[in-house]
Design a protein around this motif. Structure first.
Motif, short mmCIF file in Angstrom:
data_model
loop_
_atom_site.label_atom_id
_atom_site.label_comp_id
_atom_site.label_asym_id
_atom_site.label_seq_id
_atom_site.Cartn_x
_atom_site.Cartn_y
_atom_site.Cartn_z
N VAL A 1 18.09 28.43 1.75
CA VAL A 1 18.27 27.34 0.42
C VAL A 1 17.18 27.16 -0.58
O VAL A 1 15.49 27.18 -0.34
CB VAL A 1 18.31 25.74 1.95
CG1 VAL A 1 18.38 24.26 0.49
CG2 VAL A 1 19.62 25.90 2.92
N CYS A 2 17.92 27.02 -1.33
CA CYS A 2 16.47 27.07 -2.63
C CYS A 2 15.89 24.95 -3.01
O CYS A 2 16.67 24.77 -2.67
CB CYS A 2 17.43 27.32 -4.12
SG CYS A 2 16.02 27.31 -5.48
N VAL A 3 14.81 25.49 -2.90
CA VAL A 3 13.71 24.12 -2.38
C VAL A 3 13.12 23.68 -3.40
O VAL A 3 13.07 22.68 -3.87
CB VAL A 3 12.89 24.21 -1.82
CG1 VAL A 3 13.80 24.29 0.04
CG2 VAL A 3 11.84 25.21 -1.39
N GLY B 1 14.07 15.81 -1.10
CA GLY B 1 14.81 15.80 -0.36
C GLY B 1 13.76 17.03 0.36
O GLY B 1 13.41 17.25 1.77
N PHE B 2 13.42 18.14 -0.15
CA PHE B 2 12.35 19.04 -0.33
C PHE B 2 10.49 18.91 0.40
O PHE B 2 10.18 19.61 0.33
CB PHE B 2 12.37 19.83 -0.24
CG PHE B 2 14.38 20.47 -0.13
CD1 PHE B 2 13.85 21.30 1.12
CD2 PHE B 2 14.43 20.93 -1.54
CE1 PHE B 2 15.74 21.11 1.25
CE2 PHE B 2 16.16 21.31 -0.80
CZ PHE B 2 16.85 21.07 0.31
N ALA C 1 5.44 23.23 -1.86
CA ALA C 1 4.70 23.53 -2.95
C ALA C 1 3.52 24.18 -2.90
O ALA C 1 3.07 25.48 -3.75
CB ALA C 1 5.05 22.28 -3.65
N THR C 2 2.89 23.46 -1.82
CA THR C 2 1.55 24.81 -1.54
C THR C 2 1.76 25.75 -1.00
O THR C 2 0.93 26.69 -1.40
CB THR C 2 0.76 23.91 -0.83
OG1 THR C 2 0.70 21.70 -0.29
CG2 THR C 2 -0.50 23.64 -0.26
N GLU C 3 2.36 25.96 -0.59
CA GLU C 3 2.73 27.50 0.32
C GLU C 3 3.11 28.96 -1.27
O GLU C 3 2.28 29.52 -1.64
CB GLU C 3 4.00 27.48 1.17
CG GLU C 3 4.29 28.86 1.81
CD GLU C 3 4.78 28.84 2.76
OE1 GLU C 3 5.73 29.67 3.53
OE2 GLU C 3 4.80 27.61 3.55
#
Length: 169
Positions: free
Chosen positions: A75-77, A100-101, A107-109
């Motif tokens: 799934v592309c987030v 929804g993500f 984002a941090t990872e």
């Protein structure tokens, strides 16, 4: 930069990979929505397409660009990017998540992994992230990444806040 290989970067939960045409509909949707207000939008379809193409063309022009953020289940987030060119006073580390993500650490990872790749591969002394002052969630990501506010940095927009990511010593 002919022969440039766009990297695939793996993290514990994510794969950062080159954009594909199939990624455009989700990208277009966010760029045409009110969520794009923190990125100068919302944009029309032409503007969204231009930004998508910028993220791909930047690889050939600058040796960096955009990567799609994909969970290991496929799934592309969202997207993470290192932007440059006439619209960016310095190389910018940017990120966005699709609806929804948010709030799951993606984002941090992703931004940490791409930042580390940029420092190791491009040998940059620093990167910046530009923010609309109301974009408190993205500012919090920059702070979690260890970025420091830099009020003396050149900016795209006079109202932007700039956070600087320093290369580890």
């Amino acid at each position: 930069m002919s022969g440039l290989v766009i990297p695939t970067i793996e993290t514990a939960r994510l794969r950062l990979r080159r954009p594909a045409l199939a990624d455009f509909p989700a990208f277009e949707q966010i760029m045409m929505s009110d969520r794009a207000k923190y990125m100068g939008g919302p944009f029309d379809r032409w503007g969204a397409w231009g930004m998508f193409c910028h993220d791909i063309a930047s690889w050939d022009l600058f040796g960096h660009g955009g990567l799609m953020v994909v969970r290991h289940d496929g799934v592309c987030v969202g997207e993470v990017s290192i932007n440059h060119g006439p619209l960016f006073p310095e190389k910018e580390l940017g990120w966005m998540l699709y609806h929804g993500f948010e709030g799951k650490g993606y984002a941090t990872e992703a931004a940490a992994a791409f930042r580390d790749w940029a420092f190791a591969t491009l040998r940059l002394p620093s990167l910046v992230s530009y923010f609309d002052p109301a974009n408190t969630r993205s500012i919090a990501v920059a702070v979690r990444l260890g970025a420091m506010r830099d009020d003396d940095a050149p900016r795209q927009d006079a109202e932007d806040l700039v956070y600087r990511h320093h290369r580890p010593v």
